[in-house]
Design a protein around this motif. Structure first.
Motif, short mmCIF file in Angstrom:
data_model
loop_
_atom_site.label_atom_id
_atom_site.label_comp_id
_atom_site.label_asym_id
_atom_site.label_seq_id
_atom_site.Cartn_x
_atom_site.Cartn_y
_atom_site.Cartn_z
N VAL A 17 -1.26 8.80 -2.97
CA VAL A 17 0.13 8.90 -3.28
C VAL A 17 1.12 8.24 -2.85
N SER A 18 0.75 7.21 -1.59
CA SER A 18 1.55 6.25 -1.25
C SER A 18 1.13 5.28 -0.31
N TRP A 19 0.99 5.48 0.82
CA TRP A 19 0.58 4.61 2.00
C TRP A 19 -0.66 4.24 1.97
N ARG A 20 -1.53 5.19 1.32
CA ARG A 20 -2.91 4.64 1.37
C ARG A 20 -3.31 3.54 0.15
N GLY A 21 -2.28 3.98 -0.92
CA GLY A 21 -2.68 3.12 -2.03
C GLY A 21 -1.94 1.52 -1.94
N LEU A 22 -1.01 1.52 -0.92
CA LEU A 22 -0.11 0.38 -0.64
C LEU A 22 -0.89 -0.49 0.37
N ASP A 23 -1.45 0.05 1.39
CA ASP A 23 -2.13 -0.66 2.47
C ASP A 23 -2.74 0.07 3.46
N ASN A 24 -3.83 0.68 3.11
CA ASN A 24 -4.67 1.99 3.99
C ASN A 24 -4.88 1.24 5.18
N ALA A 25 -5.42 0.15 5.43
CA ALA A 25 -5.90 -0.45 6.60
C ALA A 25 -4.64 -0.86 7.74
N SER A 26 -3.30 -0.80 7.14
CA SER A 26 -2.36 -1.02 8.06
C SER A 26 -1.61 0.27 8.50
N TYR A 27 -1.52 1.16 7.46
CA TYR A 27 -0.48 2.28 7.81
C TYR A 27 -1.37 3.65 8.68
N TYR A 28 -2.56 3.35 8.39
CA TYR A 28 -3.47 4.42 9.13
C TYR A 28 -4.26 3.75 10.31
N ARG A 29 -4.60 4.69 11.25
CA ARG A 29 -5.48 4.45 12.48
C ARG A 29 -6.89 4.83 11.95
N LEU A 30 -7.87 3.88 11.76
CA LEU A 30 -9.31 4.10 11.38
C LEU A 30 -10.15 3.81 12.52
N MET A 31 -11.38 4.55 12.13
CA MET A 31 -12.40 4.44 13.14
C MET A 31 -12.82 3.11 13.44
N PRO A 32 -12.82 2.60 14.54
CA PRO A 32 -13.48 1.16 14.76
C PRO A 32 -14.85 1.34 14.42
N GLY A 33 -15.18 0.28 13.77
CA GLY A 33 -16.44 0.14 13.29
C GLY A 33 -16.72 0.88 12.11
N ASP A 34 -15.92 2.01 11.73
CA ASP A 34 -16.38 2.82 10.57
C ASP A 34 -15.12 3.09 9.95
N GLU A 35 -14.61 2.00 9.17
CA GLU A 35 -13.13 1.98 8.68
C GLU A 35 -12.97 2.93 7.51
N ARG A 36 -14.00 3.37 7.00
CA ARG A 36 -13.95 4.44 5.75
C ARG A 36 -13.13 5.65 6.37
N HIS A 37 -13.40 6.11 7.71
CA HIS A 37 -13.15 7.35 8.00
C HIS A 37 -11.91 7.08 8.95
N TYR A 38 -11.07 8.20 9.14
CA TYR A 38 -9.79 8.16 9.95
C TYR A 38 -9.83 8.70 11.34
N ILE A 39 -9.22 8.05 12.16
CA ILE A 39 -9.13 8.80 13.43
C ILE A 39 -8.01 10.02 13.22
N ASN A 40 -8.46 11.34 13.70
CA ASN A 40 -7.70 12.28 13.33
C ASN A 40 -7.47 13.20 14.70
#
Length: 719
Positions: free
Chosen positions: A289-312
């Motif tokens: 709806v917003s941040w994910r579509g604009l630049d997911n890799a910048s806005y969210y903390r992603l799992m190192p080595g597995d950037e498909r998934h999010y740090i939660n």
């Protein structure tokens, strides 16, 4: 939108971010480090029809921007971002999805749930890896270009000093939905907060600040909608710069500003509960709806080595990447916006430990804390953290930097257990009564840093805390699995079998006594007290301790209960709160702005703090170690209102958590003690303490009761 369509945008400027009208047109600027192209989409005023799509012509330092000449206020818009759809590398671009501007000041309407809101094809055997090509614009909320001006007149922040601050935690919708004296369209909105009768209630109660549960626009959870429920609390942010549309009866931003203006006129500050730790987009299976579509890799903390998934670390599916400068800028810009444009007086940060996380974990010197505490605007407002999250090492009570206050759940838990009669609570209660120095007396912090509370929006109300031994969350439709099982509550029936409402006068009397003793402990302790709206008259949620999805009578305040003269228990609680808050203002010793350790003597032989048994003897180490003791007397001494005052103010707080009455004999100084307050009889007037047969003062403290005594002595004598 623009009066005449144009073929392309002018270059415009990369600052400020968002959509800003200058009288001649609108400048659009949005951040994306990884997009290859961003389109501006213009819609009809009702947001239902896309009228035009224009490519942002320039990108400067990863800010995409363009200028639309002649565009008026009210222009309705969104974005589409082009780039790689490579979830394994953290990229989830999908131009078929309309994206809300992260800096949108107002929304055109709610999000309407549809499978098209997801950036991937739902029910695909490849899960989130197959892009969905349906247009999400018909279902999406859009941004609206607004005029941010407002005539504030002579409005000034009340600027209440921290030691004199008392917080009233409330929900914009819940405080007024059952107000029969308001027009239906006004109930549940900021207009109701501005109503003089509500302001008068706060003023008469004696609180100095109202803390509002999230007012940022938020997304209703799909799973709740499908169950016939709603996200009531609002901890599901959709826009960090826009108020929740349902809270505006007029759909005008000035409605919120008017409410704040009127609260300020009554000397009441406004604190916003804000959610910057995560967004409403959830994990990799959530909507776009917003941040994910604009630049997911910048806005969210992603799992190192597995950037498909999010740090939660938040437990909400994702975690904002506060280490990224543009994400940090967004949060800082948002905070300044609410202070400068809406005149709010402070913030309570949901899951504050998340905001302080760096790569190695929680850091009190994190970039967010550093940026906030040096900011010339934000460092001057009240800053409160919920000092925990669900990530590793997330519990950080007492470890935030100076300048922050923190929710103190240790105060909540220990005070509840002491008054329930649990063993071994007296020693810790002593620390909680005096500002929790064991947690906060470091780095020159002050006692106000401890936000003391017995209840909050999350958990039992005060009435339910003394009426239910177990949670009753069946209305949430999760088979009563949700919510905490450890509430330190009791229903106070002799055999524990009476849960909730009863006509048994003895049970009701005990419940009322314990509830008022809890409130007395809260409001007479050193630190910053927080009351939950409705606790001042005994509001119940029918035993529900997790009413996050209950947008109805379970959560709403019933003002008929507050005004019912036949309800003696509610009237007694209301009287109790008013009397205690008045005493808190009258007695400087209760709001002293330093930790006390018994090393200062305001008068000869009189320590600034001491602890006694009911016989008036200072507690011995053996007595402190006795887990079965249920009584405690705290003596505090301090100079009067002025440093040159010869009077020393002495108070004695006598607590009896046992089931039988106890006679307390006040220790020196003197015999001229007077009863200021008795939680078992909150309407009683001030009265002298009578002497016993031996000539010594003696004060009966009823079972489950708290009594406050006071005396004045000369600074030069200890009479």
């Amino acid at each position: 939108m623009a009066s005449a369509p144009i073929d392309r945008l002018l270059p415009g400027k990369p600052y400020p971010l968002g959509a800003h009208w200058d009288g001649l047109g609108v400048n659009f600027a949005v951040f994306s480090a990884n997009a290859s192209r961003i389109d501006l989409c213009l819609f009809s005023a009702n947001g239902r029809r896309e009228m035009q799509r224009l490519q942002l012509p320039e990108c400067t330092d990863e800010i995409w921007h363009g200028y639309l000449p002649h565009a008026p206020l009210g222009t309705t818009y969104g974005y589409r971002a082009f780039g790689p759809h490579e979830p394994a590398r953290g990229h989830r671009f999908n131009p078929h999805k309309l994206l809300l501007d992260p800096y949108a000041r107002q929304l055109s309407g709610p999000v309407r749930w549809s499978d098209a809101l997801f950036g991937y094809r739902l029910n695909s055997p490849r899960a989130d890896l197959t892009p969905d090509r349906r247009d999400s614009a018909p279902m999406m909320a859009k941004g609206v270009v607004v005029d941010e001006s407002f005539h504030w007149g002579d409005d000034r922040p009340p600027d209440v000093p921290w030691p004199r601050t008392t917080i009233y935690e409330a929900h914009v919708r819940g405080v007024s939905m059952l107000r029969e004296d308001l027009l239906p369209h006004v109930r549940g909105t900021f207009a109701a907060l501005a109503d003089p009768r509500f302001v008068d209630h706060l003023h008469a109660l004696g609180v100095t600040a109202v803390e509002l549960l999230p007012v940022h626009a938020f997304l209703q959870d799909r799973f709740l909608i499908e169950r016939g429920l709603r996200n009531y609390w609002g901890y599901n942010s959709l826009a960090f710069f826009a108020p929740e549309p349902q809270y505006l009866s007029t759909n005008q931003l000035h409605e919120m500003k008017v409410a704040i203006r009127r609260l300020h006129a009554a000397g009441i500050e406004v604190i916003l509960d804000v959610v910057y730790n995560h967004t409403c987009e959830g994990n990799e299976l959530g909507p776009t709806v917003s941040w994910r579509g604009l630049d997911n890799a910048s806005y969210y903390r992603l799992m190192p080595g597995d950037e498909r998934h999010y740090i939660n670390d938040t437990g909400c599916g994702n975690t904002l990447n506060m280490s990224h400068p543009r994400v940090l800028q967004m949060v800082m810009d948002s905070l300044r916006y609410w202070v400068q444009c809406f005149h709010v007086d402070g913030f309570r940060f949901d899951l504050g430990s998340t905001l302080g996380r760096e790569a190695q974990g929680f850091d009190p010197g994190s970039g967010f804390f550093d940026a906030l505490l040096q900011d010339p605007v934000l460092s001057r407002v009240k800053l409160i953290s919920e000092p925990w999250d669900l990530g590793p090492g997330g519990y950080q009570v007492g470890n935030h930097p100076p300048g922050f206050a923190e929710w103190n759940d240790k105060f909540r838990d220990n005070t509840r257990r002491f008054w329930r009669g649990d063993a071994g609570q007296r020693g810790e209660l002593a620390a909680r009564l005096t500002g929790s120095a064991d947690l906060f007396d470091r780095r020159h912090r002050k006692p106000w840093a401890s936000i003391n509370f017995i209840t909050a929006h999350d958990g039992f109300t005060l009435a339910d805390l003394v009426s239910y031994s177990h949670k009753h969350n069946e209305a949430n439709r999760e088979d009563n699995r949700d919510g905490s099982d450890d509430n330190a509550s009791a229903n106070w029936s002799p055999d524990g079998s009476v849960e909730g409402p009863t006509d048994d006068a003895r049970i009701l009397d005990t419940r009322g006594r314990v509830a008022r003793a809890l409130m007395t402990t809260l409001l007479l302790s050193q630190g910053t007290p927080m009351i939950t709206a409705g606790d001042e008259w005994g509001r119940s949620q029918n035993g529900n301790n997790n009413a996050y999805c209950q947008d109805g009578p379970i959560s709403w305040l019933d003002w008929n209960d507050a005004a019912d003269p036949a309800n003696a228990a509610n009237a007694a609680m209301l009287s109790c709160v008013r009397r205690l808050l008045a005493l808190r203002k009258q007695l400087p010793v209760l709001t002293e702005n330093r930790f006390v350790h018994g090393r200062t003597r305001p008068a000869p032989g009189l320590a600034d703090i001491a602890w006694f048994d009911p016989d008036g003897n200072e507690l011995s180490p053996d007595q402190w170690a006795n887990p079965e003791e249920r009584t405690l007397a705290l003596r505090r001494a301090a100079h009067g209102n002025h440093t040159d005052d010869d009077t020393v103010q002495v108070i004695l707080l006598c607590l009896n958590a046992g089931g039988t009455d106890v006679e307390f004999r006040p220790p020196p100084p003197g015999t001229q003690w007077r009863v200021l307050f008795d939680s078992t009889a909150p309407d009683n007037d001030e009265a002298p303490v009578r002497n016993g047969a031996d000539g010594r003062a003696a004060q009966r403290v009823p079972a489950h009761g708290a009594v406050l005594l006071a005396a004045n002595v000369s600074r030069d004598e200890n009479g």
